[in-house]
Design an enzyme around this catalytic site. Sequence first.
Site, PDB file in Angstrom:
ATOM      1  N   TYR A 188       0.770  -1.367   0.052  1.00 13.90           N
ATOM      2  CA  TYR A 188       0.143  -0.118   0.064  1.00 13.90           C
ATOM      3  C   TYR A 188       0.932   1.187   0.017  1.00 13.90           C
ATOM      4  CZ  TYR A 188      -4.672  -1.774   0.846  1.00 13.90           C
ATOM      5  OH  TYR A 188      -6.064  -2.455   0.629  1.00 13.90           O
TER       6      TYR A 188
ATOM      7  N   LYS B  81       3.129 -15.202   2.199  1.00 12.90           N
ATOM      8  CA  LYS B  81       3.620 -16.033   1.086  1.00 12.90           C
ATOM      9  C   LYS B  81       4.966 -16.296   0.708  1.00 12.90           C
ATOM     10  CE  LYS B  81       1.690 -17.732  -2.866  1.00 12.90           C
ATOM     11  NZ  LYS B  81       0.862 -18.940  -3.111  1.00 12.90           N
TER      12      LYS B  81
ATOM     13  N   ASP C 134      -2.920 -18.409   0.322  1.00 10.21           N
ATOM     14  CA  ASP C 134      -3.861 -18.879  -0.533  1.00 10.21           C
ATOM     15  C   ASP C 134      -4.700 -20.034   0.227  1.00 10.21           C
ATOM     16  OD1 ASP C 134      -1.639 -20.261  -0.576  1.00 10.21           O
ATOM     17  OD2 ASP C 134      -1.365 -20.660  -2.685  1.00 10.21           O
TER      18      ASP C 134
ATOM     19  N   ASP D 113      -6.399  -6.737   3.950  1.00 11.75           N
ATOM     20  CA  ASP D 113      -7.591  -6.187   3.560  1.00 11.75           C
ATOM     21  C   ASP D 113      -8.572  -7.432   3.041  1.00 11.75           C
ATOM     22  OD1 ASP D 113      -9.166  -4.255   2.213  1.00 11.75           O
ATOM     23  OD2 ASP D 113      -8.000  -4.626   0.410  1.00 11.75           O
TER      24      ASP D 113
ATOM     25  N   ASP E 180     -12.381  -9.059   4.678  1.00 15.24           N
ATOM     26  CA  ASP E 180     -13.406  -9.000   4.118  1.00 15.24           C
ATOM     27  C   ASP E 180     -14.025 -10.473   3.857  1.00 15.24           C
ATOM     28  OD1 ASP E 180     -13.403  -6.364   3.275  1.00 15.24           O
ATOM     29  OD2 ASP E 180     -14.183  -6.704   1.392  1.00 15.24           O
TER      30      ASP E 180
HETATM   31  C1  IPM Z   1     -10.448  -1.096   4.189  1.00 11.61           C
HETATM   32  C2  IPM Z   1     -10.578  -0.534   2.658  1.00 11.61           C
HETATM   33  C3  IPM Z   1      -9.599   0.643   2.377  1.00 11.61           C
HETATM   34  C4  IPM Z   1      -8.290  -0.491   2.415  1.00 11.61           C
HETATM   35  C5  IPM Z   1      -9.769   1.248   1.186  1.00 11.61           C
HETATM   36  C6  IPM Z   1     -11.050   1.961   1.188  1.00 11.61           C
HETATM   37  C7  IPM Z   1      -8.538   2.314   1.022  1.00 11.61           C
HETATM   38  O1  IPM Z   1     -10.762  -1.617   1.796  1.00 11.61           O
HETATM   39  O2  IPM Z   1     -10.349  -0.382   5.010  1.00 11.61           O
HETATM   40  O3  IPM Z   1     -10.238  -2.330   4.215  1.00 11.61           O
HETATM   41  O4  IPM Z   1      -7.909  -1.059   1.210  1.00 11.61           O
HETATM   42  O5  IPM Z   1      -7.599  -0.580   3.310  1.00 11.61           O
HETATM   43 MG    MG Z   2     -10.899  -3.599   2.637  1.00 14.33          MG
END
Ligand code: IPM
Ligand code: MG
Length: 363
Positions: free
Chosen positions: A143, A194, A226, A250, A254
């Site tokens: 990032y 990884k 993975d 990240d 999710d």
């Molecule tokens: C998160 C989001 C952010 C990230 C984006 C919006 C920059 O997806 O906080 O998980 O990638 O960190």
């Molecule tokens: Mg995110």
Amino acid sequence: MKNDYRIALLPGDGIGPEVVGEAKKILQVLESGMGLKLTLETAPVGGSGYEATGHPLPEDTLKTAMNADAILLGAVGGPKWEKIDFSLRPERALLGLRSELKLFANLRPAKIFSALVDASTLKREVVEGLDLMVVRELTGGIYFGKPRGIETLPDGTRRGVNTLVYTEAEIERIVKVAFETALKRNKKVTSVDKANVLEATGLWREIAEQVAKGYPDVTLEHIYVDNCAMQLVRAPKQFDVLVTTNMFGDILSDQASMLTGSIGMLPSASLGGKTAMYEPIHGSAPDIAGKDLANPLATILSVGMMFKHSFDREEPNLWIENAVESVLAQGLRTRDIMSKGMKEVGTVEMGDSVARELEKLIQ
Ligand code: IPM
Ligand code: MG
């Protein structure tokens, strides 16, 4: 103990203002119920910051954030700003806040509420009782690594570059956070990398081993990313604390969120600097913005994390979790967690219901 707190509210874009609006009700209930004095200061960030000042992280917003005792952020981004230069995109505000405030440790708990076991896309036996913590590195890795950008080659074609880079010190401090977290939980850390392909994460694995020596009571396991993605849907209850790089975290957080029924359920805490930041892990969901459809629970639960981590008050966090649990047990559902036989409610009604339950619990 301190009673007087300044909280910066950065609602942002899309559903951000709606979910932060509901979290504000929760803050007000805590304020009167606990006899606190909360000073809430709202500032624009992301697309709304860009509209107001030409920059997604206006200077005044950063100042407000830095001078606060804690920050609550909604979400940033939207189609309106997808075409503008990368350096001015709403997302830059979030990354800017994380790096300016030195918030290198991101805690994302994926804990399932018992009333929501059937809202998960996975089978009951796979997710029932799930309680895992993703510890995501937040100010390094791909990032932030340099070189980065898009360049034009001599032949006129373009090349995009991002760099995955971690220093020993950056790895060590985040892995330590994971071990400290595990000490208060089930004493197991799974480090996700990884290392079979990427040198930077080979170093990650080495440092994790070193840190583990200081924590004889905690078990350390390593897993390739993975395989981790696969195990998260196969048998997620094997995990206690997952620690990983910025981008892997990240993605995996999710994925972990869906185990709990919806991404609208996961709060987060970003720690490491003087002022910590709390936010739902979901995005700005422009498609449902302004329609009273968003799930405010992740943001409400983020308030609980704020009291626990920034104000050193564990009780409000438990009250909020209990208030959410009872509202869910009453059958109230926003659309994202709706299932047969339940009562669908909007953002505002969900927020009001949790606030009411919370009032009862505090008395
Ligand atoms: C998160 C989001 C952010 C990230 C984006 C919006 C920059 O997806 O906080 O998980 O990638 O960190
Ligand atoms: Mg995110």
